[in-house]
Motif scaffolding. Structure first.
Motif, PDB file in Angstrom:
ATOM      1  N   SER A 151     -34.890 -21.873 -50.235  1.00 42.38           N
ATOM      2  CA  SER A 151     -34.380 -22.938 -51.103  1.00 42.38           C
ATOM      3  C   SER A 151     -35.170 -23.075 -52.387  1.00 42.38           C
ATOM      4  CB  SER A 151     -34.408 -24.278 -50.370  1.00 42.38           C
ATOM      5  OG  SER A 151     -35.749 -24.715 -50.184  1.00 42.38           O
ATOM      6  N   GLY A 152     -36.446 -22.675 -52.347  1.00 44.33           N
ATOM      7  CA  GLY A 152     -37.305 -22.844 -53.509  1.00 44.33           C
ATOM      8  C   GLY A 152     -37.699 -24.283 -53.763  1.00 44.33           C
ATOM      9  N   LYS A 153     -37.470 -25.132 -52.786  1.00 44.63           N
ATOM     10  CA  LYS A 153     -37.822 -26.539 -52.983  1.00 44.63           C
ATOM     11  C   LYS A 153     -38.449 -27.184 -51.744  1.00 44.63           C
ATOM     12  CE  LYS A 153     -33.109 -28.075 -51.975  1.00 44.63           C
ATOM     13  NZ  LYS A 153     -31.941 -28.768 -52.488  1.00 44.63           N
TER      14      LYS A 153
ATOM     15  N   THR B 132     -37.486 -15.923 -52.992  1.00 46.85           N
ATOM     16  CA  THR B 132     -36.489 -16.971 -52.814  1.00 46.85           C
ATOM     17  C   THR B 132     -35.089 -16.389 -52.950  1.00 46.85           C
ATOM     18  OG1 THR B 132     -35.840 -19.177 -53.593  1.00 46.85           O
ATOM     19  CG2 THR B 132     -36.526 -17.592 -55.277  1.00 46.85           C
ATOM     20  N   HIS B 133     -34.084 -17.226 -52.764  1.00 41.46           N
ATOM     21  CA  HIS B 133     -32.725 -16.790 -53.084  1.00 41.46           C
ATOM     22  C   HIS B 133     -32.103 -17.689 -54.154  1.00 41.46           C
ATOM     23  CE1 HIS B 133     -30.735 -19.956 -50.705  1.00 41.46           C
ATOM     24  NE2 HIS B 133     -31.527 -19.649 -49.704  1.00 41.46           N
ATOM     25  N   GLN B 134     -32.935 -18.533 -54.760  1.00 40.60           N
ATOM     26  CA  GLN B 134     -32.459 -19.454 -55.791  1.00 40.60           C
ATOM     27  C   GLN B 134     -32.904 -19.001 -57.182  1.00 40.60           C
ATOM     28  OE1 GLN B 134     -30.405 -22.109 -55.335  1.00 40.60           O
ATOM     29  NE2 GLN B 134     -30.296 -21.373 -53.224  1.00 40.60           N
ATOM     30  N   ASP B 135     -31.951 -18.952 -58.103  1.00 45.19           N
ATOM     31  CA  ASP B 135     -32.282 -18.585 -59.480  1.00 45.19           C
ATOM     32  C   ASP B 135     -33.154 -19.646 -60.156  1.00 45.19           C
ATOM     33  OD1 ASP B 135     -31.035 -16.082 -59.705  1.00 45.19           O
ATOM     34  OD2 ASP B 135     -29.085 -17.036 -59.986  1.00 45.19           O
ATOM     35  N   SER B 136     -32.918 -20.909 -59.808  1.00 43.16           N
ATOM     36  CA  SER B 136     -33.746 -21.976 -60.377  1.00 43.16           C
ATOM     37  C   SER B 136     -34.092 -22.960 -59.266  1.00 43.16           C
ATOM     38  CB  SER B 136     -33.024 -22.679 -61.531  1.00 43.16           C
ATOM     39  OG  SER B 136     -31.875 -23.334 -61.066  1.00 43.16           O
ATOM     40  N   SER B 137     -35.335 -23.424 -59.307  1.00 43.14           N
ATOM     41  CA  SER B 137     -35.814 -24.351 -58.287  1.00 43.14           C
ATOM     42  C   SER B 137     -37.168 -24.895 -58.730  1.00 43.14           C
ATOM     43  CB  SER B 137     -35.970 -23.635 -56.938  1.00 43.14           C
ATOM     44  OG  SER B 137     -37.042 -22.714 -56.987  1.00 43.14           O
TER      45      SER B 137
ATOM     46  N   ARG C  48     -39.797 -22.212 -58.385  1.00 48.23           N
ATOM     47  CA  ARG C  48     -39.668 -21.156 -59.400  1.00 48.23           C
ATOM     48  C   ARG C  48     -40.335 -21.595 -60.706  1.00 48.23           C
ATOM     49  NH1 ARG C  48     -35.110 -17.170 -60.867  1.00 48.23           N
ATOM     50  NH2 ARG C  48     -36.368 -15.722 -62.061  1.00 48.23           N
TER      51      ARG C  48
ATOM     52  N   VAL D 247     -35.870 -12.901 -56.620  1.00 45.66           N
ATOM     53  CA  VAL D 247     -34.673 -13.581 -56.119  1.00 45.66           C
ATOM     54  C   VAL D 247     -33.858 -12.588 -55.301  1.00 45.66           C
ATOM     55  CG1 VAL D 247     -32.583 -14.835 -56.738  1.00 45.66           C
ATOM     56  CG2 VAL D 247     -34.660 -15.138 -58.096  1.00 45.66           C
TER      57      VAL D 247
ATOM     58  N   ALA E 118     -26.268 -14.327 -50.900  1.00 46.23           N
ATOM     59  CA  ALA E 118     -25.089 -15.204 -50.776  1.00 46.23           C
ATOM     60  C   ALA E 118     -23.971 -14.501 -50.015  1.00 46.23           C
ATOM     61  CB  ALA E 118     -24.598 -15.612 -52.164  1.00 46.23           C
TER      62      ALA E 118
END
Length: 184
Positions: A96-98, A120-125, A128, A136, A140
């Motif tokens: 989740s990056g969070k 991670t798998h999140q482009d923005s977090s 990050r 990344v 998905a």
């Protein structure tokens, strides 16, 4: 494309097809930039790994491999893990990056002058934004439950960095085996 479940063999084919897709879709330039952060590590630069849940298990497995190479590698939270300091590197695995605990670890590491790397798998977090570099993973659309494809992919991509480092450092498999546990 999501494969359809078709019995036991079909489940195996789903998992391996999804992993192959991640490998094909991975941004290799981003992978290379991320992996380069491991090139300058030596016995004076300690590696810390962390992640929560199954991501943490993947991080623990990779920490073990870096230790087998002879590098000082620790999993955050273990009783023998030292404090993070300037020049060290923290590698976080967080889909989740969070994840709050991981975010706290990243902030502590940064405040001490350590480098923070994120898988991670999140482009923005939030993670990050704190990380010095992120990889990344394109996971998905998985048929597998929850974050399974991310966790599998994180282990494989980090293990590939171990393989790369073995070759770059000239660490033979015999050294890895010698550093492996002999209590079994």
């Amino acid at each position: 494309m999501v494969a359809e479940y078709n019995g036991r063999a079909g489940a195996w084919l789903i998992a391996t097809t999804e992993l192959a897709r991640v490998g094909k879709d991975l941004d290799l330039a981003q992978y290379d930039t991320f992996a380069q952060h491991f090139d300058t590590l030596n016995s004076e630069h300690r590696l810390f790994f962390s992640g929560q849940g199954r991501s943490g298990l993947a991080a623990q497995m990779v920490a073990m491999r870096f230790m087998h190479m002879g590098l000082p590698a620790h999993f955050v939270g273990e009783a023998t893990a030292p404090s993070v300091r300037d020049g060290d590197t923290l590698v976080l695995v967080s889909g989740s990056g969070k994840t709050p605990v991981s975010l706290n670890f990243a902030e502590v590491a940064k405040s001490e002058g350590a480098k923070v790397l994120l898988v991670t798998h999140q482009d923005s977090s939030p993670l990050r934004e704190v990380a010095d570099a992120a990889l990344v993973l394109p996971v998905a659309g998985s048929t597998q439950f929850g974050g399974t494809l991310f966790e599998e992919s994180a282990l494989i991509v980090l293990d590939s960095i171990v393989l790369d480092q073995m070759h770059r450092r000239g660490v033979p498999a015999e050294t890895m085996a010698y550093n492996h546990t002999n209590f079994l």
